[in-house]
Design a protein around this motif. Structure first.
Motif, PDB file in Angstrom:
ATOM      1  N   ARG A 140       0.825  -1.205   0.000  1.00 48.45           N
ATOM      2  CA  ARG A 140       0.000   0.000   0.000  1.00 48.45           C
ATOM      3  C   ARG A 140       0.858   1.254   0.000  1.00 48.45           C
ATOM      4  N   LYS A 141       0.173   2.380  -0.290  1.00 49.37           N
ATOM      5  CA  LYS A 141       0.742   3.722  -0.159  1.00 49.37           C
ATOM      6  C   LYS A 141       2.017   3.908  -0.986  1.00 49.37           C
ATOM      7  N   ARG A 142       2.113   3.155  -2.067  1.00 51.59           N
ATOM      8  CA  ARG A 142       3.258   3.296  -2.962  1.00 51.59           C
ATOM      9  C   ARG A 142       2.846   3.856  -4.317  1.00 51.59           C
ATOM     10  N   HIS A 143       1.667   3.467  -4.775  1.00 53.89           N
ATOM     11  CA  HIS A 143       1.171   3.917  -6.075  1.00 53.89           C
ATOM     12  C   HIS A 143       0.203   5.081  -5.881  1.00 53.89           C
ATOM     13  N   ASN A 144       0.221   5.995  -6.839  1.00 52.28           N
ATOM     14  CA  ASN A 144      -0.680   7.146  -6.795  1.00 52.28           C
ATOM     15  C   ASN A 144      -1.894   6.982  -7.688  1.00 52.28           C
ATOM     16  N   SER A 145      -1.990   5.840  -8.342  1.00 53.60           N
ATOM     17  CA  SER A 145      -3.126   5.587  -9.217  1.00 53.60           C
ATOM     18  C   SER A 145      -3.241   4.078  -9.446  1.00 53.60           C
ATOM     19  N   SER A 146      -4.099   3.682 -10.378  1.00 49.77           N
ATOM     20  CA  SER A 146      -4.375   2.266 -10.614  1.00 49.77           C
ATOM     21  C   SER A 146      -3.124   1.519 -11.076  1.00 49.77           C
ATOM     22  N   VAL A 147      -2.985   0.280 -10.636  1.00 48.26           N
ATOM     23  CA  VAL A 147      -1.883  -0.586 -11.051  1.00 48.26           C
ATOM     24  C   VAL A 147      -2.346  -1.370 -12.273  1.00 48.26           C
ATOM     25  N   THR A 148      -1.712  -1.119 -13.401  1.00 46.50           N
ATOM     26  CA  THR A 148      -2.188  -1.658 -14.678  1.00 46.50           C
ATOM     27  C   THR A 148      -1.543  -2.984 -15.072  1.00 46.50           C
ATOM     28  N   SER A 149      -0.357  -3.280 -14.529  1.00 42.79           N
ATOM     29  CA  SER A 149       0.336  -4.504 -14.932  1.00 42.79           C
ATOM     30  C   SER A 149       1.323  -4.917 -13.855  1.00 42.79           C
ATOM     31  N   VAL A 150       1.553  -6.226 -13.748  1.00 39.23           N
ATOM     32  CA  VAL A 150       2.534  -6.777 -12.810  1.00 39.23           C
ATOM     33  C   VAL A 150       3.386  -7.802 -13.539  1.00 39.23           C
ATOM     34  N   ALA A 151       4.644  -7.942 -13.111  1.00 40.67           N
ATOM     35  CA  ALA A 151       5.551  -8.907 -13.738  1.00 40.67           C
ATOM     36  C   ALA A 151       6.535  -9.412 -12.697  1.00 40.67           C
ATOM     37  N   TRP A 152       6.676 -10.720 -12.603  1.00 37.94           N
ATOM     38  CA  TRP A 152       7.572 -11.342 -11.630  1.00 37.94           C
ATOM     39  C   TRP A 152       8.979 -11.477 -12.190  1.00 37.94           C
ATOM     40  N   HIS A 153       9.944 -11.184 -11.346  1.00 37.66           N
ATOM     41  CA  HIS A 153      11.345 -11.460 -11.658  1.00 37.66           C
ATOM     42  C   HIS A 153      11.580 -12.964 -11.573  1.00 37.66           C
ATOM     43  N   PRO A 154      12.505 -13.525 -12.338  1.00 33.57           N
ATOM     44  CA  PRO A 154      12.765 -14.971 -12.266  1.00 33.57           C
ATOM     45  C   PRO A 154      13.159 -15.474 -10.876  1.00 33.57           C
TER      46      PRO A 154
END
Length: 378
Positions: A140-154
């Motif tokens: 929480r409290k890191r983004h200022n708007s909607s999170v549109t995409s996520v991607a995992w590091h290997p």
């Protein structure tokens, strides 16, 4: 041609995912259902319909090891589907969201998954054996708007996110009791859950699809200003570069190898980007064939071309910077491409086949082995 198979499954498709053996495909036909089609005797037949959500399903991911499907929806809920007997049985995930869930992806080890939301939060979900349900920890409290995409590091620890606040961020998702401290993960396994490793302020517009290279050394994401960003040496002193192009913006991105990236979006045609020996990225070409038009008057301006782009049209003419705009948008796809999924083995360093789906209701399978000019980059 790079497109080897085109399947018209529905009038419109929001997102799609493949089974581990690629014999089944799951997709959302722009409603609250998930349809699963199975390949039988060279024909695709509907096998299941997953009905649990109340609003549009915005994300689907199919795990390759455990054969589980995770879905998220604008109804703020998520379900993990397990195949038991002849039916898919849903298990509710406790997300604790007050806004729509927008995207989802399994981690490489498939012991957790990440959900981006319109509540400016990211949910990291994992299974609690004693309660027989999936719970989540929130960033929480890191983004200022909607999170549109996520991607995992290997390494299964780092998670990259993009947001409509224009920023790309990298977080640690280490959860005690779920993850193990591995020397291969480096210092990332020593970070606390939710700790922000990096924030990239490269884009001045909405940021969408994000993806890691197979080695995890390079990060790529796209901005709504028709720009794609590449970041090497993710950490305290990252090396970043951007490639701007004159075509419509991208929505999603996929690393085919360490030096090749495929971008898809509003131009309805996959775009190929490649890095040279010095590590400089550039646009190579469009992957699909385009329809062209040689007739019509040769006139126009930058304003009229921009106005045409706004409505998905192409104005005949040459604008002030001498770029020929007489071609039409698209090729195999006839509307915006919203999703791109790799079809290679999990963890493979090179992918030659992938699939795309879009608002035209098509799922298209692409094969790069026949593209001789691209083999040197793979």
């Amino acid at each position: 041609m790079a497109a080897v198979a085109v399947h018209q499954f529905a009038p419109c498709i929001t997102c799609h995912a493949w089974s581990p053996d690629r014999s089944m495909v799951a997709f959302c036909p722009n409603n609250s259902e998930v349809h699963i089609y199975k390949l039988s005797e060279d024909k695709w037949e509907q096998a299941h319909i997953l009905q649990k959500h109340d609003q549009i399903v915005s994300g689907i991911d199919w795990s390759s090891r455990a054969n589980r499907i995770v879905t998220v929806s604008h109804d703020r809920n998520s379900y993990v589907w397990n195949y038991e007997g002849s039916e898919w049985v849903p298990t509710l995930v406790i997300l604790r969201l007050n806004r729509a869930a927008l995207c989802v992806q399994w981690s490489p080890q498939e012991n957790k998954f990440a959900v981006g939301s319109g509540a400016k939060t990211v949910c990291i979900c994992y299974y609690e054996q004693e309660n027989n349900w999936w719970v989540s920890k929130l960033i929480r409290k890191r983004h200022n708007s909607s999170v549109t995409s996520v991607a995992w590091h290997p390494n299964n620890i780092l998670l990259a996110t993009t947001s409509t606040d224009g920023k790309c961020r990298v977080f640690s998702t280490f959860i005690k009791g779920v993850d193990t401290r591995d020397s291969k993960a480096g210092s990332s396994s020593d970070s606390k859950f939710g700790e922000q490793i990096l924030q990239l302020d490269l884009s001045f517009s909405w940021a969408f699809g994000v993806n890691w290279s197979p080695s995890g050394n390079t990060l790529a994401y796209v901005g709504h200003s028709s720009t794609i960003y590449f970041v090497d040496d993710v950490g305290p002193s990252p090396l970043a570069q951007n490639v701007a192009f004159r075509d419509l913006p991208l929505r999603d991105v996929l690393f085919i190898s360490e030096k090749v990236v495929i971008g898809v979006g509003f131009d309805c045609n996959p775009m190929v980007f490649a890095a040279d020996e010095s590590g400089m990225w550039s646009f190579v070409r469009f992957l699909g064939e385009r329809k062209t038009s040689s007739t019509g008057p040769k006139y126009g301006s930058q304003f009229s071309e921009a106005f045409g782009k706004l409505y998905g049209q192409s104005k005949h003419g040459i604008n002030n910077d001498g770029v020929d705009n007489s071609r039409q948008r698209g090729g195999v796809h006839e509307n915006c491409i919203t999703c791109i999924v790799p079809l290679g083995e999990a963890g493979s360093s090179t992918i030659t086949r992938f699939s795309t789906s879009g608002l035209d209701g098509k799922v298209v399978i692409w094969d790069l082995e026949s593209q001789q000019d691209l083999l040197e980059y793979l």
